[in-house]
Every structure is written in structure tokens, then in C-alpha cells.
Scaffold this active site. Structure first.
Site, short mmCIF file in Angstrom:
data_model
loop_
_atom_site.label_atom_id
_atom_site.label_comp_id
_atom_site.label_asym_id
_atom_site.label_seq_id
_atom_site.Cartn_x
_atom_site.Cartn_y
_atom_site.Cartn_z
N ARG A 126 0.84 -1.21 0.00
CA ARG A 126 0.00 0.00 0.00
C ARG A 126 0.88 1.26 0.00
O ARG A 126 0.54 2.26 -0.61
CB ARG A 126 -0.92 -0.02 1.22
CG ARG A 126 -1.96 -1.14 1.18
CD ARG A 126 -2.76 -1.17 2.48
NE ARG A 126 -3.72 -2.25 2.54
CZ ARG A 126 -3.42 -3.50 2.89
NH1 ARG A 126 -2.18 -3.84 3.22
NH2 ARG A 126 -4.37 -4.43 2.95
N ASP A 186 -9.57 -4.27 8.64
CA ASP A 186 -8.77 -5.38 9.16
C ASP A 186 -9.44 -5.99 10.40
O ASP A 186 -9.46 -7.21 10.56
CB ASP A 186 -7.37 -4.88 9.51
CG ASP A 186 -6.80 -4.04 8.39
OD1 ASP A 186 -6.35 -4.61 7.41
OD2 ASP A 186 -6.87 -2.79 8.50
N ARG A 189 -12.30 -8.03 9.24
CA ARG A 189 -11.82 -9.31 8.68
C ARG A 189 -11.45 -10.28 9.81
O ARG A 189 -11.75 -11.47 9.75
CB ARG A 189 -10.59 -9.06 7.80
CG ARG A 189 -10.93 -8.47 6.45
CD ARG A 189 -9.67 -8.15 5.67
NE ARG A 189 -10.01 -7.69 4.33
CZ ARG A 189 -9.28 -6.81 3.65
NH1 ARG A 189 -8.18 -6.31 4.16
NH2 ARG A 189 -9.65 -6.45 2.44
N HIS A 213 -2.84 0.45 8.71
CA HIS A 213 -3.54 -0.40 7.74
C HIS A 213 -2.53 -0.72 6.63
O HIS A 213 -2.42 0.01 5.65
CB HIS A 213 -4.77 0.34 7.18
CG HIS A 213 -5.45 -0.42 6.07
ND1 HIS A 213 -6.06 -1.64 6.26
CD2 HIS A 213 -5.61 -0.13 4.75
CE1 HIS A 213 -6.57 -2.07 5.12
NE2 HIS A 213 -6.30 -1.17 4.19
#
Ligand SMILES: NC(=O)C1=CN([C@@H]2O[C@H](COP(=O)(O)OP(=O)(O)OC[C@H]3O[C@@H](n4cnc5c(N)ncnc54)[C@H](O)[C@@H]3O)[C@@H](O)[C@H]2O)C=CC1
Ligand SMILES: CC(=O)C(=O)O
Length: 220
Positions: A126, A186, A189, A213
């Protein structure tokens, strides 16, 4: 929608525009919906990619806005996405939906959500998206701030934590008006995986992922 032609106006339905005007009177949203019990809420989303559209659809089903402004960069795409959302409104709470390249439609938003920019390629992290998406943010944030100086800014684009800090700097807003989606996804998840393993409802699991993140998250 396949090859189906999209209908965007009364003329497309064979109704003469002047007849349409005499039958239908425009309802002014602010006048109708600014009641003492319900405030008028407007949300802007930049841009209508995968994430932007998922957010738009979720907002529409929650009955939390009177007005939704979508900023798009690709004319055919944002027109099509806007029409799809507008054509679903018969099944949804009443919302005025606009889409344009012009930030004028974002004026007086309460919340502006930024989900514009590149996503990762398979071998990228990212953080590799930073330079490209930073350049995009330099063009987006000042325009949002100019049109909605009192809004909350919510950043989703990656790398989300770095871009949230940059958005705060670019906006000149107090820190409590600039937030990032952080590790919400997250944590969600993580809760799903635990719930799946334990065979319970994810809403009954309390668990968090903390940190950035990115690739250095820690599970709590
Ligand atoms: N924070 C999080 O939990 C998550 C963040 N993301 C991030 O969200 C971002 C968007 O992801 P997707 O929607 O999947 O990508 P996408 O490629 O489907 O959509 C990106 C949109 O940004 C637009 N765009 C490009 N340049 C622009 C500019 N100068 N001004 C305005 N819009 C511009 C594109 O036209 C496109 O519509 C990515 O950075 C992705 O990594 C995605 C999922 C979760
Ligand atoms: C794209 C991204 O940040 C994610 O799915 O976690």
C-alpha cells in the site's frame, strides 16, 4: 445491465418535456426535509470506483442522507453509476443523487469521503501507492475544503494512514475533522475469521487489529 439502454429523461420515455413540466412540480429538498426533527445531511464521495460505489450503495440503504454528491473523473462511468443508483431509489429512502466532475455539486457537504486513486498491483505494498495518490490528493482536498469548509473529511485511499495525515495538512482543518478508515476493515476481517472458526456470529466477537492499515498490523 448488459446492452440495455438506460433511460435518463422523460423524453426517452416518449413524454414531451413541456407536458412533463406542467405535470410534475420540482420539490425543493431543503424546504421539505429541514424539519425540527430531522436535519439535512449531505455526503460527497470522490471518486466512483469500486470502493466509492460500495460506500454509495451502503449509505443509500442506511437512510442517513438527504443528498449524495458523487465526483467522477470518467464521464461515461460516473453517468452510468449515477443512473444505476437513481433508478434504485424507488426501493430506497428518498435521496437526491448527483454526479459530476465539477466540485460545485459538493457544496455544503457534512461529510466528504475520499476513495479516489490507484489500487495496488500484485507485487506492490500500500505504501508504494503514496507518490501517485498524494498527487491526486493535492488536486482533490483543496476543492473539497473550498466548497465545504465545515465538513468532516474521511479518507479511505491507500496508504490510508499516511494520506489521512496529508489530508489534515492540506485541509488546514482541526484534527478532529479529518479521519481515516484505519484498521476498521482489518478488524472486521479478523472478527469474521474468528467467528468462522468458532462458528458464532461475527457481531458477537470483540477483536481488533491495531497499527497501520498495511503490512505491520498487530492483532489484539
Ligand atoms: N482503507 C481501506 O480499508 C481500503 C482502501 N482501498 C483503497 O481505495 C482506493 C480506491 O480503490 P478502488 O475503488 O478499488 O479503485 P478503483 O480503481 O476502482 O477506483 C479508483 C477511482 O479513483 C479515480 N481517480 C483516479 N485519479 C483521480 C483523480 N485525479 N481525481 C479523482 N479521482 C481519481 C479513478 O477514476 C477511479 O474511479 C485505492 O487506493 C485502494 O487501495 C481499497 C479497499 C480498502
Ligand atoms: C485494498 C486494501 O487496503 C485492503 O483490501 O485491505
Amino acid at each position: 445491465m448488459g446492452d440495455m439502454k438506460k433511460t435518463s429523461s422523460l423524453a426517452d420515455l416518449g413524454v414531451d418535456a413541456d407536458i412533463g413540466k406542467s405535470i410534475f412540480k420540482k420539490i425543493y429538498y431543503h424546504a421539505v426535509m429541514d424539519t425540527p426533527t430531522k436535519s439535512y445531511t449531505k455526503i460527497t464521495i470522490v471518486d466512483v470506483g469500486n470502493v466509492g460505489m460500495a460506500i454509495a450503495q451502503t449509505i443509500l440503504t442506511q437512510d442517513i442522507v438527504e443528498e449524495l454528491a458523487l465526483i467522477g473523473t470518467n464521464f461515461d462511468k460516473f453517468q452510468g453509476e449515477m443512473l444505476d443508483l437513481q433508478h434504485a431509489t424507488a426501493f430506497l429512502p428518498r435521496v437526491q443523487i448527483q454526479a459530476d466532475t465539477d466540485y460545485a455539486i459538493t457544496a455544503q457537504s457534512n461529510l466528504c469521503i475520499i476513495a479516489a486513486g490507484s489500487q495496488q498491483n500484485p507485487r506492490e505494498t500500500r505504501l508504494d501507492l503514496l507518490q501517485h495518490n498524494l498527487n491526486i490528493f493535492r488536486s482533490i482536498v483543496p476543492k473539497l475544503v473550498e466548497k465545504s469548509s465545515g465538513c468532516l473529511l474521511l479518507v479511505v485511499t491507500n496508504p490510508v494512514d499516511v494520506l489521512t495525515y496529508i489530508t489534515w495538512k492540506l485541509s488546514g482543518f482541526p484534527p478532529n475533522r479529518v479521519i481515516g478508515s484505519g484498521t476498521n476493515l482489518d478488524s472486521s476481517r479478523f472478527r469474521f475469521l474468528l467467528a468462522d472458526y468458532l462458528d458464532v456470529n461475527a457481531q458477537d466477537i470483540q477483536a481488533y487489529m491495531v497499527g497501520e492499515h498495511g503490512d505491520s498490523l498487530v492483532a489484539l
